[in-house]
Design an enzyme around this catalytic site. Structure first.
Site, PDB file in Angstrom:
ATOM      1  N   PRO A  10      35.521  39.116  31.313  1.00  0.00           N
ATOM      2  CG  PRO A  10      37.471  38.395  31.609  1.00  0.00           C
ATOM      3  CD  PRO A  10      36.584  38.817  30.554  1.00  0.00           C
ATOM      4  CG  ASN A  11      36.158  39.295  36.486  1.00  0.00           C
ATOM      5  OD1 ASN A  11      35.037  39.083  37.697  1.00  0.00           O
ATOM      6  ND2 ASN A  11      37.367  39.197  36.387  1.00  0.00           N
ATOM      7  NE  ARG A  18      36.679  44.054  38.030  1.00  0.00           N
ATOM      8  CZ  ARG A  18      37.134  44.088  37.136  1.00  0.00           C
ATOM      9  NH1 ARG A  18      37.069  44.684  35.905  1.00  0.00           N
ATOM     10  NH2 ARG A  18      38.619  43.201  37.094  1.00  0.00           N
ATOM     11  CE1 TYR A  23      39.555  48.241  35.569  1.00  0.00           C
ATOM     12  CE2 TYR A  23      39.167  46.926  37.759  1.00  0.00           C
ATOM     13  CZ  TYR A  23      39.664  47.486  36.672  1.00  0.00           C
ATOM     14  OH  TYR A  23      40.809  46.228  36.620  1.00  0.00           O
ATOM     15  CG  ASN A  72      37.486  46.708  28.747  1.00  0.00           C
ATOM     16  OD1 ASN A  72      38.692  45.376  28.908  1.00  0.00           O
ATOM     17  ND2 ASN A  72      37.457  47.101  29.675  1.00  0.00           N
ATOM     18  CB  ALA A  75      41.502  39.374  33.046  1.00  0.00           C
ATOM     19  CD  GLU A  96      44.126  46.006  23.825  1.00  0.00           C
ATOM     20  OE1 GLU A  96      44.623  45.139  22.873  1.00  0.00           O
ATOM     21  OE2 GLU A  96      43.912  45.710  24.954  1.00  0.00           O
ATOM     22  CG  HIS A  98      42.648  47.945  28.411  1.00  0.00           C
ATOM     23  ND1 HIS A  98      42.062  46.824  28.524  1.00  0.00           N
ATOM     24  CD2 HIS A  98      43.695  47.634  27.332  1.00  0.00           C
ATOM     25  CE1 HIS A  98      42.182  45.849  28.104  1.00  0.00           C
ATOM     26  NE2 HIS A  98      43.492  46.805  26.963  1.00  0.00           N
ATOM     27  NE  ARG A 105      45.038  48.281  36.789  1.00  0.00           N
ATOM     28  CZ  ARG A 105      43.920  47.256  37.595  1.00  0.00           C
ATOM     29  NH1 ARG A 105      43.390  47.648  36.066  1.00  0.00           N
ATOM     30  NH2 ARG A 105      43.653  46.944  38.189  1.00  0.00           N
TER      31      ARG A 105
HETATM   32  C1  DQA Z   1      40.254  46.649  32.517  1.00  0.00           C
HETATM   33  C2  DQA Z   1      41.950  46.439  31.998  1.00  0.00           C
HETATM   34  C3  DQA Z   1      42.778  44.677  32.292  1.00  0.00           C
HETATM   35  O1  DQA Z   1      43.781  44.410  32.840  1.00  0.00           O
HETATM   36  C4  DQA Z   1      41.364  43.917  33.463  1.00  0.00           C
HETATM   37  O2  DQA Z   1      41.904  42.168  33.643  1.00  0.00           O
HETATM   38  C5  DQA Z   1      40.011  44.123  33.490  1.00  0.00           C
HETATM   39  C6  DQA Z   1      39.686  45.960  33.404  1.00  0.00           C
HETATM   40  C7  DQA Z   1      40.311  47.254  32.126  1.00  0.00           C
HETATM   41  O3  DQA Z   1      39.322  48.013  31.680  1.00  0.00           O
HETATM   42  O4  DQA Z   1      40.444  48.939  32.799  1.00  0.00           O
HETATM   43  O5  DQA Z   1      39.061  43.142  33.688  1.00  0.00           O
HETATM   44  O6  DQA Z   1      40.216  45.616  31.042  1.00  0.00           O
END
Ligand code: DQA
Length: 138
Positions: A10-11, A18, A23, A72, A75, A96, A98, A105
């Site tokens: 998501p997102n 964003r 990011y 990835n 959230a 995994e 990020h 964080r």
């Molecule tokens: C994320 C880190 C997550 O905590 C966050 O909710 C994201 C992006 C990252 O790629 O840094 O949406 O996965």
């Protein structure tokens, strides 16, 4: 030819727009295009969804035939027992990733329902995190 897929949660469709201070300013489409060019000896696919069940369906679809999954889950990493169970239930190894360093964080980002069943975790290398994951599968 190795068959790998990048799955974004998501997102992450908003990458580039964003929170660019966290990011970055590149869209994922641009990143994916340059990865495809650089790793032309890899069959590289990309899927993004904001919907938890669609991510689980995709993991089931690719998780018995692909050589590697770069996930990835954004959230959902920190909330989804369902995605964690899907990673556990499939055969294809999952890395995994990020973009940000989740451990520097908020506390809620320190929890992952995926990491325990992943081959490994790459966090905090910006968009390069995806490339590092590809390299580790090669
Ligand atoms: C994320 C880190 C997550 O905590 C966050 O909710 C994201 C992006 C990252 O790629 O840094 O949406 O996965």
């Amino acid at each position: 030819m190795k068959k790998l897929i990048i799955i974004n949660g998501p997102n992450l469709n908003l990458l580039g727009k964003r929170e660019p201070e966290i990011y970055g300013t590149n869209s994922f489409e641009d990143v994916f295009k340059s990865l495809k060019e650089k790793y032309s000896d890899v069959e590289l696919y990309y899927f993004q969804s904001n919907i938890e069940g669609e991510l689980i369906n995709k993991l089931h679809e690719v998780g018995f035939s692909y050589d590697g999954i770069i996930l990835n889950a954004a959230a959902y990493t920190h909330t989804s027992v369902g995605i964690g169970d899907a990673v556990k239930g499939i055969e294809t190894p999952v890395i995994e990733v990020h973009i940000s360093n989740v451990h520097s964080r908020e506390d809620f980002r320190h929890i992952s329902y995926i990491a325990g069943n992943a081959k490994g975790v790459i966090t905090g290398f910006g968009l390069q995190s995806y490339e590092l994951a590809i390299q580790s599968f090669l």
